[in-house]
Design a protein around this motif. Structure first.
Motif, mmCIF file in Angstrom:
data_model
loop_
_atom_site.group_PDB
_atom_site.id
_atom_site.type_symbol
_atom_site.label_atom_id
_atom_site.label_comp_id
_atom_site.label_asym_id
_atom_site.label_seq_id
_atom_site.Cartn_x
_atom_site.Cartn_y
_atom_site.Cartn_z
ATOM 1 N N GLY A 66 -3.912 31.524 10.012
ATOM 2 C CA GLY A 66 -4.460 30.388 10.759
ATOM 3 C C GLY A 66 -4.702 30.789 12.198
ATOM 4 N N ALA A 67 -4.612 29.841 13.093
ATOM 5 C CA ALA A 67 -4.766 30.141 14.512
ATOM 6 C C ALA A 67 -3.476 30.786 15.011
ATOM 7 C CB ALA A 67 -5.059 28.871 15.301
ATOM 8 N N VAL A 68 -3.582 32.016 15.528
ATOM 9 C CA VAL A 68 -2.412 32.749 16.004
ATOM 10 C C VAL A 68 -2.699 33.388 17.357
ATOM 11 C CG1 VAL A 68 -1.469 33.260 13.713
ATOM 12 C CG2 VAL A 68 -3.083 34.844 14.772
ATOM 13 N N SER A 69 -1.615 33.708 18.041
ATOM 14 C CA SER A 69 -1.706 34.447 19.297
ATOM 15 C C SER A 69 -0.377 35.148 19.539
ATOM 16 C CB SER A 69 -2.039 33.515 20.467
ATOM 17 O OG SER A 69 -0.989 32.585 20.666
ATOM 18 N N CYS A 70 -0.366 36.013 20.541
ATOM 19 C CA CYS A 70 0.844 36.729 20.940
ATOM 20 C C CYS A 70 1.299 36.184 22.280
ATOM 21 C CB CYS A 70 0.550 38.230 21.050
ATOM 22 S SG CYS A 70 1.939 39.183 21.703
ATOM 23 N N SER A 71 2.513 35.702 22.338
ATOM 24 C CA SER A 71 3.017 35.126 23.592
ATOM 25 C C SER A 71 3.229 36.178 24.675
ATOM 26 C CB SER A 71 4.310 34.352 23.343
ATOM 27 O OG SER A 71 5.353 35.238 22.966
ATOM 28 N N GLN A 72 3.223 37.459 24.305
ATOM 29 C CA GLN A 72 3.422 38.546 25.266
ATOM 30 C C GLN A 72 2.255 39.534 25.219
ATOM 31 O OE1 GLN A 72 6.071 38.775 27.478
ATOM 32 N NE2 GLN A 72 6.556 36.726 26.720
ATOM 33 N N TYR A 73 1.063 39.049 24.924
ATOM 34 C CA TYR A 73 -0.084 39.923 24.695
ATOM 35 C C TYR A 73 -0.299 40.929 25.826
ATOM 36 C CZ TYR A 73 -4.751 41.466 23.445
ATOM 37 O OH TYR A 73 -5.830 42.243 23.107
ATOM 38 N N ALA A 74 -0.240 40.490 27.062
ATOM 39 C CA ALA A 74 -0.481 41.397 28.198
ATOM 40 C C ALA A 74 0.592 42.478 28.299
ATOM 41 C CB ALA A 74 -0.556 40.614 29.499
ATOM 42 N N ARG A 75 1.773 42.215 27.753
ATOM 43 C CA ARG A 75 2.888 43.169 27.832
ATOM 44 C C ARG A 75 3.148 43.885 26.523
ATOM 45 N NH1 ARG A 75 7.814 40.365 30.997
ATOM 46 N NH2 ARG A 75 6.957 40.653 33.066
ATOM 47 N N ARG A 76 2.322 43.661 25.531
ATOM 48 C CA ARG A 76 2.598 44.198 24.197
ATOM 49 C C ARG A 76 2.807 45.705 24.258
ATOM 50 N NH1 ARG A 76 -2.697 43.732 24.877
ATOM 51 N NH2 ARG A 76 -4.149 45.080 23.761
ATOM 52 N N PRO A 77 3.706 46.215 23.421
ATOM 53 C CA PRO A 77 4.028 47.646 23.446
ATOM 54 C C PRO A 77 2.949 48.495 22.764
ATOM 55 C CG PRO A 77 5.300 46.557 21.757
ATOM 56 C CD PRO A 77 4.553 45.470 22.492
ATOM 57 N N SER A 78 3.082 49.792 22.906
ATOM 58 C CA SER A 78 2.082 50.732 22.398
ATOM 59 C C SER A 78 1.755 50.567 20.909
ATOM 60 C CB SER A 78 2.492 52.170 22.710
ATOM 61 O OG SER A 78 3.758 52.458 22.192
ATOM 62 N N PRO A 79 2.722 50.326 20.009
ATOM 63 C CA PRO A 79 2.320 50.181 18.606
ATOM 64 C C PRO A 79 1.351 49.012 18.399
ATOM 65 C CG PRO A 79 4.679 50.507 18.746
ATOM 66 C CD PRO A 79 4.180 50.286 20.150
ATOM 67 N N CYS A 80 1.535 47.966 19.160
ATOM 68 C CA CYS A 80 0.641 46.801 19.041
ATOM 69 C C CYS A 80 -0.730 47.114 19.646
ATOM 70 C CB CYS A 80 1.247 45.597 19.735
ATOM 71 S SG CYS A 80 2.861 45.129 19.063
ATOM 72 N N ARG A 81 -0.731 47.835 20.736
ATOM 73 C CA ARG A 81 -2.014 48.216 21.359
ATOM 74 C C ARG A 81 -2.785 49.193 20.480
ATOM 75 N NH1 ARG A 81 -2.106 46.678 26.688
ATOM 76 N NH2 ARG A 81 -0.090 46.112 27.551
ATOM 77 N N GLU A 82 -2.070 50.052 19.772
ATOM 78 C CA GLU A 82 -2.714 51.117 18.990
ATOM 79 C C GLU A 82 -3.174 50.677 17.605
ATOM 80 O OE1 GLU A 82 0.302 54.118 19.159
ATOM 81 O OE2 GLU A 82 -0.027 54.446 21.304
ATOM 82 N N LEU A 83 -2.584 49.635 17.055
ATOM 83 C CA LEU A 83 -2.985 49.175 15.728
ATOM 84 C C LEU A 83 -4.257 48.355 15.869
ATOM 85 C CD1 LEU A 83 -2.639 48.813 12.712
ATOM 86 C CD2 LEU A 83 -1.104 46.913 13.177
ATOM 87 N N GLY A 84 -5.352 48.951 15.450
ATOM 88 C CA GLY A 84 -6.637 48.270 15.558
ATOM 89 C C GLY A 84 -6.974 47.504 14.295
ATOM 90 N N ALA A 85 -7.751 46.477 14.487
ATOM 91 C CA ALA A 85 -8.261 45.729 13.342
ATOM 92 C C ALA A 85 -9.293 46.593 12.619
ATOM 93 C CB ALA A 85 -8.896 44.427 13.811
ATOM 94 N N ALA A 86 -9.335 46.476 11.316
ATOM 95 C CA ALA A 86 -10.285 47.257 10.526
ATOM 96 C C ALA A 86 -11.710 46.990 10.988
ATOM 97 C CB ALA A 86 -10.134 46.917 9.045
ATOM 98 N N TRP A 87 -12.426 48.054 11.229
ATOM 99 C CA TRP A 87 -13.849 48.074 11.564
ATOM 100 C C TRP A 87 -14.174 47.519 12.948
ATOM 101 C CZ3 TRP A 87 -15.831 51.544 8.765
ATOM 102 C CH2 TRP A 87 -15.348 51.745 7.476
#
Length: 122
Positions: A66-87
């Motif tokens: 559904g509608a989602v977000s990350c409450s710490q998006y600006a501070r997210r760690p490297s694994p979150c930054r590196e995992l890209g959405a497909a395509w």
């Protein structure tokens, strides 16, 4: 057109998010708040809620699929930054595909990123 990740969130509720402690506020004031992590080993921490049988990151707001977000998006760690959405950048992402499949969501395709795809969604 919302970013497909803002209507998914499956990766945040499927994988352990482990990273070096230097990405936390214990080392960098702009890092992930230490209180939102838990120790994993001598050098790594994990996001609270992700080091368990049914992971669900403490920072995920909303419902998977559904509608989602990350409450710490600006501070997210490297694994979150590196995992890209497909395509998103013209390449497949097996992790994205596995996470989406685990929640019964269709895999993203190159067409998922076309502006016309947003107007055709139900």
């Amino acid at each position: 057109m919302p970013h497909p990740c803002q209507t998914c969130g499956a990766c945040c509720a499927r994988f352990r998010v482990a990273f070096h402690w230097s990405e936390t506020t214990a080392f960098n004031p702009d890092g992930m708040p230490l209180a939102l992590t838990q120790p994993l080993d001598a050098h790594r921490v994990s996001m609270r809620g992700t080091d368990c049988r049914e992971p669900h990151c403490i920072n995920l707001v909303g419902t998977v699929g559904g509608a989602v977000s990350c409450s710490q998006y600006a501070r997210r760690p490297s694994p979150c930054r590196e995992l890209g959405a497909a395509w998103e950048h013209g390449e497949p992402s097996p992790q994205c595909d596995r996470a989406r499949a685990a929640y019964g969501l269709a895999a993203l395709t190159p067409e998922s990123w076309l502006p016309a795809a947003a107007s055709q969604d139900p």
